[in-house]
Enzyme design. Sequence first.
Site, PDB file in Angstrom:
ATOM      1  N   GLY A  21       9.328  -9.622  -5.186  1.00 23.51           N
ATOM      2  CA  GLY A  21       8.467  -9.120  -4.383  1.00 23.51           C
ATOM      3  C   GLY A  21       7.352 -10.285  -4.190  1.00 23.51           C
ATOM      4  O   GLY A  21       6.082 -10.141  -3.607  1.00 23.51           O
ATOM      5  N   TYR A 164      -4.019   5.947   1.654  1.00 25.87           N
ATOM      6  CA  TYR A 164      -2.820   5.548   1.083  1.00 25.87           C
ATOM      7  C   TYR A 164      -1.804   6.607   1.093  1.00 25.87           C
ATOM      8  O   TYR A 164      -0.510   6.221   1.042  1.00 25.87           O
ATOM      9  CB  TYR A 164      -3.386   5.353  -0.308  1.00 25.87           C
ATOM     10  CG  TYR A 164      -2.489   4.332  -1.157  1.00 25.87           C
ATOM     11  CD1 TYR A 164      -2.366   3.119  -0.876  1.00 25.87           C
ATOM     12  CD2 TYR A 164      -1.877   4.860  -2.209  1.00 25.87           C
ATOM     13  CE1 TYR A 164      -1.470   1.969  -1.475  1.00 25.87           C
ATOM     14  CE2 TYR A 164      -1.168   3.924  -2.872  1.00 25.87           C
ATOM     15  CZ  TYR A 164      -0.945   2.788  -2.816  1.00 25.87           C
ATOM     16  OH  TYR A 164      -0.062   1.828  -3.233  1.00 25.87           O
ATOM     17  N   LYS A 171       3.647   6.010  -5.575  1.00 28.39           N
ATOM     18  CA  LYS A 171       3.179   5.443  -7.056  1.00 28.39           C
ATOM     19  C   LYS A 171       3.064   6.221  -7.984  1.00 28.39           C
ATOM     20  O   LYS A 171       3.287   5.735  -9.268  1.00 28.39           O
ATOM     21  CB  LYS A 171       1.909   4.698  -6.687  1.00 28.39           C
ATOM     22  CG  LYS A 171       1.895   3.454  -5.897  1.00 28.39           C
ATOM     23  CD  LYS A 171       2.765   2.192  -6.155  1.00 28.39           C
ATOM     24  CE  LYS A 171       2.322   0.908  -5.466  1.00 28.39           C
ATOM     25  NZ  LYS A 171       3.319   0.139  -5.717  1.00 28.39           N
ATOM     26  N   LYS A 201      -6.353  -8.665  -1.676  1.00 29.04           N
ATOM     27  CA  LYS A 201      -6.057  -9.416  -0.336  1.00 29.04           C
ATOM     28  C   LYS A 201      -4.923 -10.063  -0.381  1.00 29.04           C
ATOM     29  O   LYS A 201      -4.555 -11.442  -0.483  1.00 29.04           O
ATOM     30  CB  LYS A 201      -7.317 -10.124   0.138  1.00 29.04           C
ATOM     31  CG  LYS A 201      -8.519  -9.474   0.727  1.00 29.04           C
ATOM     32  CD  LYS A 201      -9.637 -10.312   1.155  1.00 29.04           C
ATOM     33  CE  LYS A 201     -10.685  -9.055   1.741  1.00 29.04           C
ATOM     34  NZ  LYS A 201     -12.267  -9.561   1.630  1.00 29.04           N
ATOM     35  N   THR A 202      -3.870  -9.148  -0.082  1.00 30.06           N
ATOM     36  CA  THR A 202      -2.308  -9.856   0.144  1.00 30.06           C
ATOM     37  C   THR A 202      -1.905  -9.506   1.344  1.00 30.06           C
ATOM     38  O   THR A 202      -2.540  -8.526   2.040  1.00 30.06           O
ATOM     39  CB  THR A 202      -1.455  -9.272  -0.990  1.00 30.06           C
ATOM     40  OG1 THR A 202      -1.316  -7.735  -0.774  1.00 30.06           O
ATOM     41  CG2 THR A 202      -1.828  -9.487  -2.426  1.00 30.06           C
ATOM     42  N   LEU A 203      -0.697  -9.544   1.928  1.00 27.83           N
ATOM     43  CA  LEU A 203      -0.058  -9.366   2.976  1.00 27.83           C
ATOM     44  C   LEU A 203      -0.044  -7.795   3.000  1.00 27.83           C
ATOM     45  O   LEU A 203      -0.398  -7.186   3.965  1.00 27.83           O
ATOM     46  CB  LEU A 203       1.426  -9.951   3.031  1.00 27.83           C
ATOM     47  CG  LEU A 203       2.194  -9.869   4.442  1.00 27.83           C
ATOM     48  CD1 LEU A 203       1.525 -10.792   5.443  1.00 27.83           C
ATOM     49  CD2 LEU A 203       3.443 -10.426   4.019  1.00 27.83           C
TER      50      LEU A 203
HETATM   51  P1  NAD Z   1       2.922  -8.658  -0.907  1.00 28.50           P
HETATM   52  O1  NAD Z   1       3.041  -8.236   0.550  1.00 28.50           O
HETATM   53  O2  NAD Z   1       2.499  -9.946  -1.150  1.00 28.50           O
HETATM   54  O3  NAD Z   1       4.015  -8.078  -1.601  1.00 28.50           O
HETATM   55  C1  NAD Z   1       4.876  -6.945  -1.242  1.00 28.50           C
HETATM   56  C2  NAD Z   1       6.324  -7.364  -1.472  1.00 28.50           C
HETATM   57  O4  NAD Z   1       7.240  -6.287  -1.236  1.00 28.50           O
HETATM   58  C3  NAD Z   1       6.763  -8.075  -0.490  1.00 28.50           C
HETATM   59  O5  NAD Z   1       7.125  -9.592  -1.123  1.00 28.50           O
HETATM   60  C4  NAD Z   1       7.702  -7.633   0.395  1.00 28.50           C
HETATM   61  O6  NAD Z   1       8.827  -8.687   0.740  1.00 28.50           O
HETATM   62  C5  NAD Z   1       8.373  -6.670  -0.690  1.00 28.50           C
HETATM   63  N1  NAD Z   1       9.330  -5.622  -0.181  1.00 28.50           N
HETATM   64  C6  NAD Z   1       8.850  -4.597   0.695  1.00 28.50           C
HETATM   65  N2  NAD Z   1      10.016  -3.912   1.155  1.00 28.50           N
HETATM   66  C7  NAD Z   1      10.869  -4.487   0.512  1.00 28.50           C
HETATM   67  C8  NAD Z   1      12.361  -4.068   0.340  1.00 28.50           C
HETATM   68  N3  NAD Z   1      13.009  -3.141   1.308  1.00 28.50           N
HETATM   69  N4  NAD Z   1      13.178  -5.090  -0.280  1.00 28.50           N
HETATM   70  C9  NAD Z   1      12.660  -6.130  -0.786  1.00 28.50           C
HETATM   71  N5  NAD Z   1      11.515  -6.425  -0.959  1.00 28.50           N
HETATM   72  C10 NAD Z   1      10.515  -5.676  -0.226  1.00 28.50           C
HETATM   73  O7  NAD Z   1       1.575  -7.571  -1.406  1.00 28.50           O
HETATM   74  P2  NAD Z   1       1.342  -7.129  -3.073  1.00 28.50           P
HETATM   75  O8  NAD Z   1      -0.131  -6.618  -2.745  1.00 28.50           O
HETATM   76  O9  NAD Z   1       1.288  -8.373  -3.831  1.00 28.50           O
HETATM   77  O10 NAD Z   1       2.186  -6.114  -3.462  1.00 28.50           O
HETATM   78  C11 NAD Z   1       2.866  -6.367  -4.530  1.00 28.50           C
HETATM   79  C12 NAD Z   1       2.893  -4.865  -5.278  1.00 28.50           C
HETATM   80  O11 NAD Z   1       1.485  -4.756  -5.840  1.00 28.50           O
HETATM   81  C13 NAD Z   1       3.400  -3.875  -4.682  1.00 28.50           C
HETATM   82  O12 NAD Z   1       4.108  -2.774  -5.371  1.00 28.50           O
HETATM   83  C14 NAD Z   1       1.841  -3.222  -4.395  1.00 28.50           C
HETATM   84  O13 NAD Z   1       1.877  -1.545  -4.147  1.00 28.50           O
HETATM   85  C15 NAD Z   1       1.360  -3.566  -5.705  1.00 28.50           C
HETATM   86  N6  NAD Z   1      -0.124  -3.409  -5.647  1.00 28.50           N
HETATM   87  C16 NAD Z   1      -0.935  -4.053  -4.580  1.00 28.50           C
HETATM   88  C17 NAD Z   1      -2.391  -3.808  -4.587  1.00 28.50           C
HETATM   89  C18 NAD Z   1      -3.273  -4.735  -3.515  1.00 28.50           C
HETATM   90  O14 NAD Z   1      -4.223  -4.445  -3.194  1.00 28.50           O
HETATM   91  N7  NAD Z   1      -2.601  -5.886  -2.929  1.00 28.50           N
HETATM   92  C19 NAD Z   1      -2.987  -3.119  -5.493  1.00 28.50           C
HETATM   93  C20 NAD Z   1      -2.171  -2.504  -6.495  1.00 28.50           C
HETATM   94  C21 NAD Z   1      -0.884  -2.589  -6.453  1.00 28.50           C
HETATM   95  O1  0WE Z   2       0.390  -0.487  -2.457  1.00 33.66           O
HETATM   96  C1  0WE Z   2      -0.472  -1.077  -1.415  1.00 33.66           C
HETATM   97  C2  0WE Z   2       0.080  -1.211  -0.169  1.00 33.66           C
HETATM   98  C3  0WE Z   2       1.397  -1.319  -0.044  1.00 33.66           C
HETATM   99  C4  0WE Z   2       2.025  -1.069   1.349  1.00 33.66           C
HETATM  100  C5  0WE Z   2       1.305  -1.692   2.589  1.00 33.66           C
HETATM  101  C6  0WE Z   2       1.825  -1.875   3.681  1.00 33.66           C
HETATM  102  C7  0WE Z   2       0.946  -2.454   4.910  1.00 33.66           C
HETATM  103  C8  0WE Z   2       1.953  -2.857   6.225  1.00 33.66           C
HETATM  104  C9  0WE Z   2       3.139  -0.488   1.763  1.00 33.66           C
HETATM  105  N1  0WE Z   2       3.571  -0.360   3.232  1.00 33.66           N
HETATM  106  C10 0WE Z   2       2.977  -1.138   4.136  1.00 33.66           C
HETATM  107  N2  0WE Z   2       3.309  -0.881   5.211  1.00 33.66           N
HETATM  108  C11 0WE Z   2       3.025  -1.386   6.341  1.00 33.66           C
HETATM  109  O2  0WE Z   2       3.550  -1.533   7.487  1.00 33.66           O
HETATM  110  N3  0WE Z   2      -1.719  -1.444  -1.910  1.00 33.66           N
HETATM  111  C12 0WE Z   2      -2.031  -0.920  -3.195  1.00 33.66           C
HETATM  112  C13 0WE Z   2      -2.627  -2.102  -1.028  1.00 33.66           C
HETATM  113  C14 0WE Z   2      -3.380  -0.888  -0.358  1.00 33.66           C
HETATM  114  O3  0WE Z   2      -2.694  -0.505   0.887  1.00 33.66           O
HETATM  115  C15 0WE Z   2      -3.804   0.569   1.104  1.00 33.66           C
HETATM  116  C16 0WE Z   2      -4.766   0.678   0.417  1.00 33.66           C
HETATM  117  C17 0WE Z   2      -4.568  -0.327  -0.283  1.00 33.66           C
HETATM  118  C18 0WE Z   2      -5.481  -0.647  -1.797  1.00 33.66           C
HETATM  119  C19 0WE Z   2      -3.478   1.545   2.408  1.00 33.66           C
HETATM  120  C20 0WE Z   2      -4.309   2.199   2.582  1.00 33.66           C
HETATM  121  C21 0WE Z   2      -5.541   2.540   1.746  1.00 33.66           C
HETATM  122  C22 0WE Z   2      -5.569   1.609   0.597  1.00 33.66           C
END
Ligand code: NAD
Ligand code: 0WE
Length: 276
Positions: A21, A164, A171, A201-203
């Site tokens: 990831g 969400y 989740k 703040k991630t992708l």
């Molecule tokens: P990120 O975009 O850096 O990481 C998401 C990853 O998922 C990417 O590396 C992407 O390549 C991978 N991915 C998506 N579809 C895939 C597929 N089909 N096969 C393989 N890889 C795939 O963003 P992040 O925020 O670091 O997300 C990592 C985890 O943390 C996720 O499970 C996300 O739900 C969770 N999370 C994020 C936040 C947030 O606010 N950023 C908060 C709580 C939980």
């Molecule tokens: O788990 C997540 C985000 C996961 C995610 C993000 C994207 C963006 C681009 C899953 N699918 C996609 N598909 C895309 O096309 N988070 C916890 C971060 C997040 O995402 C939100 C949040 C928060 C927090 C979306 C709506 C509301 C709150």
Amino acid sequence: MADQDFPTGTLMAGKRGLIMGVANKNSIAWAIARQLAAQGAELAFTFQGEALARRVRPLAESIGSDILVECDVTNDDTMDNTFATLKDKWGKIDFLVHAIAFAGKDQLAGSFIDNTTREGFKSALDISAYSFVDAGRRAAAMMNDGGAMVTLTYLGSERVIPNYNVMGVAKAALEASTRYMAADLGPRGIRVNAISAGPIKTLAAAGIGSGRHMFRFNKAAAAMRDNTDPMGVAGAALYLLSDLGLSCTGETHHVDGGFHAIGMPAEDAMTEASGG
Ligand code: NAD
Ligand code: 0WE
């Protein structure tokens, strides 16, 4: 986040594991990887497609990792290849980090009941929840007593967070899967836990329609009155994946500045949240 100051030590010395990831330097999985490496872990990485290889390879190399495998969790061939590569290079592994989620953009806006399609639902649960079961099964087959796995989740599984939507459902399935996996693997001495992180703040958090409001509201309403630092998430992962985490399994551990504990924000917090 303060850079490069992950506490060093030997908590992960002699342990090897797979990080799934990392997309770029802002990925939560990358913060976790750096913390584990700073404690002596040897790491392998998967990346989602050739486009991301360009970003992930230099990161992996910067911490001395030379195992980098392309893996799309919806593609069984790439999953087979990932774990076959690890089996070939290492034979055994000690830990797995799963930090993968995806739902179609059209599924993450507006009305949940109106906008969630059968295909959108299936795909979100496949990529964001089933992939942990699948990777966990494959990883466990290469683990001994003392193995551990961690996934990343979000409060949207327990409470309604606007937009969400189907990701909240995915989740919830991921957290329930964590408990069932913990029960299956517990007798073998393998622990399975989830970290529920606050917004970072991630992708994956970029381009959320309500993003500005969400970060401001979280900062104002959280017990710590701040947004979540990925270093705290990495610290929790270190605890759960090292022997510090002994006897902890099936748990969803919140790292969100205490946002989850608040039932009603204080009055001054609401003034702050609405822009002063
Ligand atoms: P990120 O975009 O850096 O990481 C998401 C990853 O998922 C990417 O590396 C992407 O390549 C991978 N991915 C998506 N579809 C895939 C597929 N089909 N096969 C393989 N890889 C795939 O963003 P992040 O925020 O670091 O997300 C990592 C985890 O943390 C996720 O499970 C996300 O739900 C969770 N999370 C994020 C936040 C947030 O606010 N950023 C908060 C709580 C939980
Ligand atoms: O788990 C997540 C985000 C996961 C995610 C993000 C994207 C963006 C681009 C899953 N699918 C996609 N598909 C895309 O096309 N988070 C916890 C971060 C997040 O995402 C939100 C949040 C928060 C927090 C979306 C709506 C509301 C709150």
